[in-house]
Design a protein around this motif. Structure first.
Motif, mmCIF file in Angstrom:
data_model
loop_
_atom_site.group_PDB
_atom_site.id
_atom_site.type_symbol
_atom_site.label_atom_id
_atom_site.label_comp_id
_atom_site.label_asym_id
_atom_site.label_seq_id
_atom_site.Cartn_x
_atom_site.Cartn_y
_atom_site.Cartn_z
ATOM 1 N N LYS A 79 6.484 -7.559 -7.042
ATOM 2 C CA LYS A 79 5.009 -7.599 -7.033
ATOM 3 C C LYS A 79 4.445 -6.222 -7.352
ATOM 4 C CE LYS A 79 0.736 -8.701 -5.969
ATOM 5 N NZ LYS A 79 -0.083 -9.245 -7.020
ATOM 6 N N ILE A 80 4.968 -5.194 -6.706
ATOM 7 C CA ILE A 80 4.471 -3.837 -6.948
ATOM 8 C C ILE A 80 4.714 -3.438 -8.407
ATOM 9 C CG2 ILE A 80 4.803 -1.396 -6.362
ATOM 10 C CD1 ILE A 80 5.409 -2.365 -3.467
ATOM 11 N N ALA A 81 5.841 -3.840 -8.958
ATOM 12 C CA ALA A 81 6.176 -3.525 -10.352
ATOM 13 C C ALA A 81 5.449 -4.428 -11.348
ATOM 14 C CB ALA A 81 7.687 -3.633 -10.557
ATOM 15 N N ASP A 82 4.704 -5.405 -10.838
ATOM 16 C CA ASP A 82 3.990 -6.370 -11.677
ATOM 17 C C ASP A 82 4.948 -7.139 -12.588
ATOM 18 O OD1 ASP A 82 1.674 -7.740 -12.446
ATOM 19 O OD2 ASP A 82 1.307 -6.384 -14.128
ATOM 20 N N ILE A 83 6.082 -7.549 -11.997
ATOM 21 C CA ILE A 83 7.067 -8.364 -12.712
ATOM 22 C C ILE A 83 7.054 -9.758 -12.089
ATOM 23 C CG2 ILE A 83 9.516 -8.697 -13.255
ATOM 24 C CD1 ILE A 83 9.794 -5.619 -13.131
ATOM 25 N N PRO A 84 6.581 -10.757 -12.810
ATOM 26 C CA PRO A 84 6.556 -12.113 -12.270
ATOM 27 C C PRO A 84 7.971 -12.659 -12.042
ATOM 28 C CG PRO A 84 5.191 -11.943 -14.247
ATOM 29 C CD PRO A 84 5.991 -10.680 -14.147
ATOM 30 N N LEU A 85 8.109 -13.460 -11.018
ATOM 31 C CA LEU A 85 9.384 -14.115 -10.740
ATOM 32 C C LEU A 85 9.881 -14.864 -11.979
ATOM 33 C CD1 LEU A 85 11.644 -15.030 -8.805
ATOM 34 C CD2 LEU A 85 10.114 -16.898 -8.094
ATOM 35 N N GLN A 86 8.975 -15.441 -12.748
ATOM 36 C CA GLN A 86 9.379 -16.191 -13.942
ATOM 37 C C GLN A 86 10.156 -15.319 -14.925
ATOM 38 O OE1 GLN A 86 9.387 -19.534 -14.440
ATOM 39 N NE2 GLN A 86 10.646 -18.900 -16.157
ATOM 40 N N ASN A 87 9.830 -14.037 -14.988
ATOM 41 C CA ASN A 87 10.588 -13.138 -15.869
ATOM 42 C C ASN A 87 12.037 -13.036 -15.418
ATOM 43 O OD1 ASN A 87 7.975 -12.697 -16.799
ATOM 44 N ND2 ASN A 87 8.221 -10.496 -16.961
ATOM 45 N N VAL A 88 12.237 -12.937 -14.115
ATOM 46 C CA VAL A 88 13.594 -12.858 -13.561
ATOM 47 C C VAL A 88 14.325 -14.175 -13.796
ATOM 48 C CG1 VAL A 88 14.953 -12.489 -11.457
ATOM 49 C CG2 VAL A 88 12.853 -11.161 -11.839
ATOM 50 N N MET A 89 13.640 -15.284 -13.576
ATOM 51 C CA MET A 89 14.263 -16.590 -13.769
ATOM 52 C C MET A 89 14.623 -16.806 -15.243
ATOM 53 S SD MET A 89 14.455 -17.415 -10.698
ATOM 54 C CE MET A 89 15.177 -19.030 -10.846
ATOM 55 N N SER A 90 13.773 -16.337 -16.141
ATOM 56 C CA SER A 90 14.068 -16.459 -17.570
ATOM 57 C C SER A 90 15.300 -15.639 -17.938
ATOM 58 C CB SER A 90 12.874 -15.994 -18.404
ATOM 59 O OG SER A 90 11.790 -16.872 -18.231
ATOM 60 N N GLU A 91 15.437 -14.469 -17.348
ATOM 61 C CA GLU A 91 16.619 -13.650 -17.603
ATOM 62 C C GLU A 91 17.881 -14.329 -17.070
ATOM 63 O OE1 GLU A 91 19.280 -10.634 -18.712
ATOM 64 O OE2 GLU A 91 17.344 -11.294 -19.502
ATOM 65 N N ALA A 96 0.825 -1.217 0.000
ATOM 66 C CA ALA A 96 0.000 0.000 0.000
ATOM 67 C C ALA A 96 0.857 1.264 0.000
ATOM 68 C CB ALA A 96 -0.939 -0.007 1.203
ATOM 69 N N ALA A 97 2.028 1.200 0.619
ATOM 70 C CA ALA A 97 2.918 2.369 0.680
ATOM 71 C C ALA A 97 3.551 2.672 -0.673
ATOM 72 C CB ALA A 97 3.985 2.150 1.739
ATOM 73 N N GLY A 98 3.619 1.687 -1.540
ATOM 74 C CA GLY A 98 4.109 1.911 -2.888
ATOM 75 C C GLY A 98 5.575 1.554 -3.089
ATOM 76 N N GLN A 99 5.978 1.705 -4.341
ATOM 77 C CA GLN A 99 7.306 1.263 -4.763
ATOM 78 C C GLN A 99 8.444 1.997 -4.047
ATOM 79 O OE1 GLN A 99 8.801 -1.320 -5.641
ATOM 80 N NE2 GLN A 99 8.274 -1.490 -7.803
ATOM 81 N N SER A 100 8.274 3.269 -3.802
ATOM 82 C CA SER A 100 9.345 4.029 -3.165
ATOM 83 C C SER A 100 9.687 3.458 -1.786
ATOM 84 C CB SER A 100 8.947 5.500 -3.048
ATOM 85 O OG SER A 100 9.979 6.239 -2.442
ATOM 86 N N LYS A 101 8.678 3.206 -0.982
ATOM 87 C CA LYS A 101 8.886 2.648 0.364
ATOM 88 C C LYS A 101 9.444 1.230 0.286
ATOM 89 C CE LYS A 101 8.208 2.056 4.869
ATOM 90 N NZ LYS A 101 9.014 2.672 5.885
#
Length: 104
Positions: free
Chosen positions: A76-88, A31-36
């Motif tokens: 999660k806040i950035a809406d980037i699935p873990l699978q994207n990181v694992m694929s990279e 709820a506090a957002g990406q900055s926090k």
């Protein structure tokens, strides 16, 4: 050995992010957002580095867990699935780290 995975953590973060911020630290961070959340990630990274350079294995284990948790919240806040990181990460294994850095 534990069967707990980063995918399990991703699912827990997703579920808890939808809870009330009064009941869940994850929901409060979300709820506090990406900055926090990113600030907390940075703090945990510094604490992990400090534990590593002082060879404090117990504290490094603890701080590494905090670091991974906070990274999952930031993703999660950035809406980037873990699978994207694992694929990279998988893509990067097709070449040496030195070769990859030289291409930048």
């Amino acid at each position: 050995m534990s069967g707990f995975t980063l995918s399990d953590l991703e699912q827990i973060v997703d579920k808890r992010s939808k809870a009330s911020p009064e009941e869940s630290w994850t929901a409060k961070l979300y709820a506090a957002g990406q900055s926090k959340a990113a600030k907390k990630l940075g703090e945990e990274a510094v604490e992990a580095v400090m534990a590593a350079v002082t060879n404090d294995r117990e504290n490094l284990t603890y701080e590494a867990a905090d670091l991974l948790y906070h990274l999952m919240v930031v993703l999660k806040i950035a809406d980037i699935p873990l699978q994207n990181v694992m694929s990279e990460l998988e893509r990067r294994t097709t070449q040496s780290g030195l070769e990859e850095k030289a291409k930048r």
